[in-house]
Motif scaffolding. Structure first.
Motif, PDB file in Angstrom:
ATOM      1  N   ARG A  16       0.834  -1.207   0.000  1.00 16.24           N
ATOM      2  CA  ARG A  16       0.000   0.000   0.000  1.00 16.24           C
ATOM      3  C   ARG A  16       0.870   1.258   0.000  1.00 16.24           C
ATOM      4  N   SER A  17       1.901   1.235   0.819  1.00 15.34           N
ATOM      5  CA  SER A  17       2.793   2.385   0.919  1.00 15.34           C
ATOM      6  C   SER A  17       3.551   2.609  -0.385  1.00 15.34           C
ATOM      7  N   LEU A  18       4.017   1.516  -0.998  1.00 19.68           N
ATOM      8  CA  LEU A  18       4.753   1.610  -2.263  1.00 19.68           C
ATOM      9  C   LEU A  18       3.893   2.230  -3.352  1.00 19.68           C
ATOM     10  N   VAL A  19       2.686   1.690  -3.522  1.00 17.38           N
ATOM     11  CA  VAL A  19       1.802   2.178  -4.585  1.00 17.38           C
ATOM     12  C   VAL A  19       1.376   3.622  -4.315  1.00 17.38           C
ATOM     13  N   LYS A  20       1.108   3.933  -3.065  1.00 16.59           N
ATOM     14  CA  LYS A  20       0.708   5.300  -2.702  1.00 16.59           C
ATOM     15  C   LYS A  20       1.803   6.303  -3.076  1.00 16.59           C
ATOM     16  N   ASN A  21       3.023   6.005  -2.660  1.00 15.85           N
ATOM     17  CA  ASN A  21       4.134   6.918  -2.954  1.00 15.85           C
ATOM     18  C   ASN A  21       4.383   7.040  -4.447  1.00 15.85           C
ATOM     19  N   LEU A  22       4.277   5.909  -5.131  1.00 13.07           N
ATOM     20  CA  LEU A  22       4.531   5.898  -6.573  1.00 13.07           C
ATOM     21  C   LEU A  22       3.493   6.730  -7.324  1.00 13.07           C
ATOM     22  N   LEU A  23       2.220   6.514  -7.039  1.00 12.22           N
ATOM     23  CA  LEU A  23       1.167   7.213  -7.770  1.00 12.22           C
ATOM     24  C   LEU A  23       1.039   8.670  -7.355  1.00 12.22           C
ATOM     25  N   GLU A  24       1.289   8.964  -6.089  1.00 13.00           N
ATOM     26  CA  GLU A  24       1.285  10.371  -5.675  1.00 13.00           C
ATOM     27  C   GLU A  24       2.394  11.142  -6.376  1.00 13.00           C
ATOM     28  N   GLY A  25       3.504  10.455  -6.642  1.00 10.76           N
ATOM     29  CA  GLY A  25       4.589  11.078  -7.397  1.00 10.76           C
ATOM     30  C   GLY A  25       4.199  11.385  -8.827  1.00 10.76           C
ATOM     31  N   GLU A  26       3.152  10.709  -9.325  1.00 17.35           N
ATOM     32  CA  GLU A  26       2.644  10.949 -10.673  1.00 17.35           C
ATOM     33  C   GLU A  26       1.476  11.938 -10.682  1.00 17.35           C
ATOM     34  N   PHE A 108       5.752  -6.475  -9.689  1.00 17.09           N
ATOM     35  CA  PHE A 108       5.629  -5.722 -10.932  1.00 17.09           C
ATOM     36  C   PHE A 108       6.583  -4.527 -10.882  1.00 17.09           C
ATOM     37  N   SER A 109       6.924  -4.016 -12.048  1.00 15.55           N
ATOM     38  CA  SER A 109       7.808  -2.850 -12.085  1.00 15.55           C
ATOM     39  C   SER A 109       6.996  -1.585 -11.839  1.00 15.55           C
ATOM     40  N   ASN A 110       7.635  -0.574 -11.296  1.00 18.77           N
ATOM     41  CA  ASN A 110       6.958   0.693 -11.057  1.00 18.77           C
ATOM     42  C   ASN A 110       6.408   1.286 -12.349  1.00 18.77           C
ATOM     43  N   ARG A 111       7.201   1.204 -13.397  1.00 16.76           N
ATOM     44  CA  ARG A 111       6.794   1.779 -14.679  1.00 16.76           C
ATOM     45  C   ARG A 111       5.566   1.075 -15.228  1.00 16.76           C
ATOM     46  N   GLU A 112       5.535  -0.261 -15.074  1.00 17.53           N
ATOM     47  CA  GLU A 112       4.393  -1.008 -15.599  1.00 17.53           C
ATOM     48  C   GLU A 112       3.114  -0.636 -14.860  1.00 17.53           C
ATOM     49  N   GLU A 186       0.509   2.790 -25.164  1.00 17.51           N
ATOM     50  CA  GLU A 186       0.388   2.442 -23.750  1.00 17.51           C
ATOM     51  C   GLU A 186       1.717   1.986 -23.160  1.00 17.51           C
ATOM     52  N   TYR A 187       2.779   2.722 -23.499  1.00 17.48           N
ATOM     53  CA  TYR A 187       4.110   2.473 -22.965  1.00 17.48           C
ATOM     54  C   TYR A 187       4.605   1.057 -23.220  1.00 17.48           C
ATOM     55  N   ASN A 188       4.266   0.488 -24.361  1.00 19.88           N
ATOM     56  CA  ASN A 188       4.796  -0.819 -24.734  1.00 19.88           C
ATOM     57  C   ASN A 188       6.314  -0.711 -24.851  1.00 19.88           C
ATOM     58  N   ILE A 189       7.032  -1.529 -24.073  1.00 17.70           N
ATOM     59  CA  ILE A 189       8.485  -1.382 -24.014  1.00 17.70           C
ATOM     60  C   ILE A 189       9.163  -1.700 -25.352  1.00 17.70           C
ATOM     61  N   SER A 190       8.467  -2.367 -26.278  1.00 18.98           N
ATOM     62  CA  SER A 190       9.064  -2.698 -27.561  1.00 18.98           C
ATOM     63  C   SER A 190       8.912  -1.571 -28.574  1.00 18.98           C
ATOM     64  N   VAL A 191       8.169  -0.520 -28.217  1.00 24.07           N
ATOM     65  CA  VAL A 191       7.920   0.577 -29.139  1.00 24.07           C
ATOM     66  C   VAL A 191       9.031   1.614 -29.023  1.00 24.07           C
ATOM     67  N   THR A 192       9.611   1.993 -30.154  1.00 29.63           N
ATOM     68  CA  THR A 192      10.669   2.995 -30.177  1.00 29.63           C
ATOM     69  C   THR A 192      10.196   4.208 -30.966  1.00 29.63           C
ATOM     70  N   THR A 193      11.006   5.257 -30.933  1.00 29.47           N
ATOM     71  CA  THR A 193      10.695   6.463 -31.704  1.00 29.47           C
ATOM     72  C   THR A 193      10.547   6.126 -33.182  1.00 29.47           C
ATOM     73  N   ARG A 194      11.409   5.276 -33.677  1.00 28.46           N
ATOM     74  CA  ARG A 194      11.348   4.895 -35.090  1.00 28.46           C
ATOM     75  C   ARG A 194      10.036   4.169 -35.393  1.00 28.46           C
ATOM     76  N   THR A 195       9.577   3.347 -34.452  1.00 28.85           N
ATOM     77  CA  THR A 195       8.315   2.634 -34.648  1.00 28.85           C
ATOM     78  C   THR A 195       7.161   3.617 -34.771  1.00 28.85           C
ATOM     79  N   ILE A 196       7.112   4.619 -33.902  1.00 23.32           N
ATOM     80  CA  ILE A 196       6.054   5.628 -33.966  1.00 23.32           C
ATOM     81  C   ILE A 196       6.103   6.349 -35.302  1.00 23.32           C
TER      82      ILE A 196
END
Length: 230
Positions: A16-26, A108-112, A186-196
């Motif tokens: 709970r503390s991890l998710v709270k801090n992470l999302l409040e930072g966003e 899970f990763s914070n970014r995910e 949706e932040y797919n890690i396989s997507v690069t600038t060139r792909t866009i």
């Protein structure tokens, strides 16, 4: 500015503390609850924009809690992300069948987590957006996912359609690649600038002169949909 509220229902204080801090930072407002009884009461009171619920909890547990939310008129449309340590397909299906909108396996990763939260909030708001556009002999329908140009249907790949829909929603606004990555890929890690860039090039080619006239590259910044018919 109204803050986006997220409620986290999990019996693990550290999570709970991890998710709270992470999302409040966003920039989110985060409410945490240690069990489903407390979670249900807080949801009725606060009407959050999204709920993150652990599948394994005391009392009624995450699955039954999710079903209860979907049966409560005041809460039934709140999007839910289910958390679990289990990664089997059966558990995932059970979670989604109970009414969850997305499923995230611990650890899970914070970014995910942030990407899933933003993506689910975005999807939940799409129903409030304009679902049909008509401009300069082009028409787009979100419901049927069809595009017609000069009376003839244009076959677009799924991401090309999503890109066009995004551009039509933001006329005259320069969209950088980070914004496009978040809203289309949706932040797919396989997507690069060139792909866009490749997807936008393919979209222009599919729309032929219309695409080249209306979808502009703003060098060093991003892309802009220009609604001017001239």
């Amino acid at each position: 500015m109204v803050e986006t509220k997220v409620i986290v229902v999990d019996d693990e204080e550290s999570l709970r503390s991890l998710v709270k801090n992470l999302l409040e930072g966003e920039g989110f407002m985060v409410i945490t609850c240690k069990d489903t009884d407390e979670g249900y009461k807080r949801m009725l009171k606060s009407k959050p924009d999204l709920a993150i619920v652990d599948i394994n909890m005391p009392k009624i547990g995450g699955i039954e809690f999710c079903r209860t939310i979907r049966q409560t008129p005041a809460l039934k449309n709140i999007p839910i992300i289910m958390l679990t340590v289990e990664s089997t397909e059966t558990n995932k299906v059970i979670g989604l069948d109970s009414g969850a909108d997305d499923y995230l396996t611990k650890p899970f990763s914070n970014r995910e987590l942030v990407a899933r939260v933003k993506a689910l909030l975005r999807r939940s708001k799409r129903k409030d957006k304009v679902n049909k556009f008509e401009i300069d002999n082009l028409s787009l329908s979100l419901e049927s996912r069809t595009v017609f140009l000069n009376g003839k249907e244009v076959q677009l790949r799924p991401k090309e359609f999503d890109l066009l829909y995004l551009f039509l929603q933001k006329p005259g606004v320069v969209l950088n690649r980070e914004f496009i990555l978040e809203n289309v890929f949706e932040y797919n890690i396989s997507v690069t600038t060139r792909t866009i860039d490749t997807h936008i090039k393919n979209l222009r080619n599919s729309l032929k002169p219309w695409g080249r006239k209306h979808i502009k590259t703003i060098f060093g910044v991003g892309f802009r949909f220009d609604p001017d018919k001239k």
